[in-house]
Write a protein that holds these residues in place. Structure first.
Motif, short mmCIF file in Angstrom:
data_model
loop_
_atom_site.label_atom_id
_atom_site.label_comp_id
_atom_site.label_asym_id
_atom_site.label_seq_id
_atom_site.Cartn_x
_atom_site.Cartn_y
_atom_site.Cartn_z
N UNK A 78 62.06 -2.14 -44.58
CA UNK A 78 62.35 -3.52 -43.76
C UNK A 78 63.60 -4.00 -43.61
N UNK A 79 63.52 -4.86 -42.32
CA UNK A 79 64.82 -5.19 -41.96
C UNK A 79 65.93 -4.10 -41.72
N UNK A 80 65.28 -3.14 -40.70
CA UNK A 80 66.24 -2.04 -40.07
C UNK A 80 66.77 -1.40 -41.31
N UNK A 81 65.69 -1.00 -42.32
CA UNK A 81 65.95 -0.14 -43.39
C UNK A 81 66.93 -0.49 -44.44
N UNK A 82 67.20 -1.90 -44.37
CA UNK A 82 68.05 -2.60 -45.61
C UNK A 82 67.33 -2.91 -46.60
N UNK A 83 66.07 -3.34 -46.53
CA UNK A 83 65.33 -3.40 -47.82
C UNK A 83 64.14 -2.23 -48.02
N UNK A 84 63.95 -2.02 -49.25
CA UNK A 84 62.97 -0.79 -49.64
C UNK A 84 62.02 -1.58 -50.24
N UNK A 105 55.33 -2.86 -58.33
CA UNK A 105 55.87 -3.10 -57.27
C UNK A 105 57.38 -3.37 -57.27
N UNK A 106 58.23 -2.66 -56.25
CA UNK A 106 60.01 -2.70 -56.57
C UNK A 106 60.14 -3.22 -55.04
N UNK A 107 60.55 -4.26 -54.81
CA UNK A 107 61.33 -4.62 -53.37
C UNK A 107 62.88 -4.94 -53.83
N UNK A 108 63.55 -4.16 -53.13
CA UNK A 108 64.87 -4.21 -53.40
C UNK A 108 65.99 -3.89 -52.02
N UNK A 109 67.22 -4.43 -52.11
CA UNK A 109 68.31 -4.16 -51.39
C UNK A 109 69.38 -3.56 -52.48
N UNK A 342 59.27 -8.82 -38.13
CA UNK A 342 59.78 -7.42 -37.96
C UNK A 342 58.65 -6.33 -37.93
N UNK A 343 58.49 -5.62 -36.72
CA UNK A 343 57.40 -4.68 -36.97
C UNK A 343 58.16 -3.53 -37.94
N UNK A 344 57.00 -2.77 -38.65
CA UNK A 344 57.36 -1.82 -39.66
C UNK A 344 56.44 -0.64 -39.62
#
Length: 358
Positions: A78-84, A105-109, A342-344
């Motif tokens: 997400x966010x232009x590959x900034x967030x995984x 679930x892991x959401x990370x920057x 943002x589309x993904x």
């Protein structure tokens, strides 16, 4: 207790807790993104029909549709590959009357540059003083489902532990409960998912010295620490789905969901007590081999620069293939950039583990 009375009771409980706890309108939002490209391709309109290893997320009652052990995996940027965003789940039937599931679930920057120490007290720039840190949100969920004595009716629940970490500066722990119901009547399916039914609390632990080093705090200024408690308010999802079969090989599944939050938002249906937005999803399947999906949801009233309000929405599409118990799915979210999201591109994998024992 009649089903109608039970659903009304759940709504009243969620409303009561929402009115009693209003310290945070939004927290743990990473848990609202969604999992499984098949579901995301239908704009998350799957509460009534979900029935695989991903049901622990969408509606734990759907675990009763499992016939074998299943594993599901998903990765998204997400966010232009900034967030995984990474997700994995495992589910299995216990017996004819119950099922169990577990998900992570892991959401990370990762590798965020910390430049607060770039300039020293003398005004000198030293690039060696740049460091990096990561922020990660974790959710661990255990799910249980059971079939009711009432024909076609199943129920389930989630116990979830939430761990959030921001470098060495702060961390939190939280606990929550979800409740899900499903009912089948002929070609119709109905679902209810109540998230955070008792509100979910996150308690933060903040390293004051480390926080001051990244917040720009100086002596006698900017010393106030953030809140150390977050409360996630309940959410309610209601869904109805119908399956149409044509010439045995062609199956069309349509579902309409209503996603409700007990707080005033920009949703198209909004009041001081509750806000709601619909989601509509379609899935066409041919011989249970090839699937084409589409959906639209996240209808919002968005104020424009001229002061007028426009209704935005998020259209999604997706495709999937299933062969010998292995499903590969793809979704493109927010096609046409019709909403603020943002589309993904999202891919997921679902495996019936019984294929390895044949």
């Amino acid at each position: 207790m009649p089903l109608r009375t039970f659903i009304l009771l759940v709504i009243l409980i969620c409303s009561a807790f929402a009115k009693a706890q209003t310290s945070r309108a939004y927290s743990n939002e990473f848990l609202n993104i969604g999992v499984d490209a098949a579901a995301l391709g239908m704009s998350n309109a799957v509460v009534a029909k979900t029935g695989n290893a991903n049901s622990g997320y969408w509606n734990p009652a759907g675990l009763m549709r499992l016939e074998q052990k299943e594993l599901s995996l998903m990765h998204a940027n997400y966010f232009a590959n900034i967030a995984q965003y990474n997700y994995g789940s495992y589910a299995m039937p216990i017996d004819d009357q119950s099922a169990f599931g577990f998900s992570i679930i892991r959401f990370s920057v990762d590798d965020i540059l910390n430049t607060t120490q770039l300039i020293d007290d003398q005004g000198n720039i030293n690039y060696d003083r740049i460091s990096t840190f990561s922020t990660a949100d974790w959710a661990f969920t255990a799910s249980y489902a059971r079939e009711s004595k009432l024909d076609g009716f199943s129920y389930g629940g989630n116990v979830k532990v939430i761990r959030r970490v921001i470098g060495d500066f702060a961390s939190s722990i939280g606990f929550g409960l979800d409740l899900g119901l499903q009912m089948e009547r002929g070609e119709w399916s109905f679902g209810l998912m109540a998230r955070d039914i008792t509100t979910t609390y996150n308690t933060w632990s903040i390293d004051e010295e480390a926080y001051a080093s990244v917040s720009g705090a100086v002596e006698n200024q900017n010393q106030e620490l953030p809140e150390t408690t977050e409360i996630t308010l309940p959410k309610l999802q209601l869904g109805a789905a119908r399956e149409f079969t044509f010439h045995y090989d062609h199956v069309l599944t349509a579902e309409v969901d209503l996603n409700m939050r007990f707080i005033q938002t920009n949703d198209v249906i909004s009041s001081s007590a509750v806000s709601a937005t619909p989601a509509i999803g379609l899935e066409y399947g041919y011989t249970n081999l090839v699937f084409v999906r589409a959906g639209v949801g996240n209808f919002q009233n968005v104020q424009q620069p001229d002061g007028n309000e426009d209704v935005t929405f998020q259209p999604n599409i997706g495709i999937g293939f299933k062969y010998k118990g292995i499903s590969i799915n793809y979704a493109l979210t927010d096609i046409g950039d019709s909403s603020a999201a943002i589309y993904s591109n999202i891919f997921s994998l679902n495996v019936d583990l019984s294929v390895f024992s044949r």
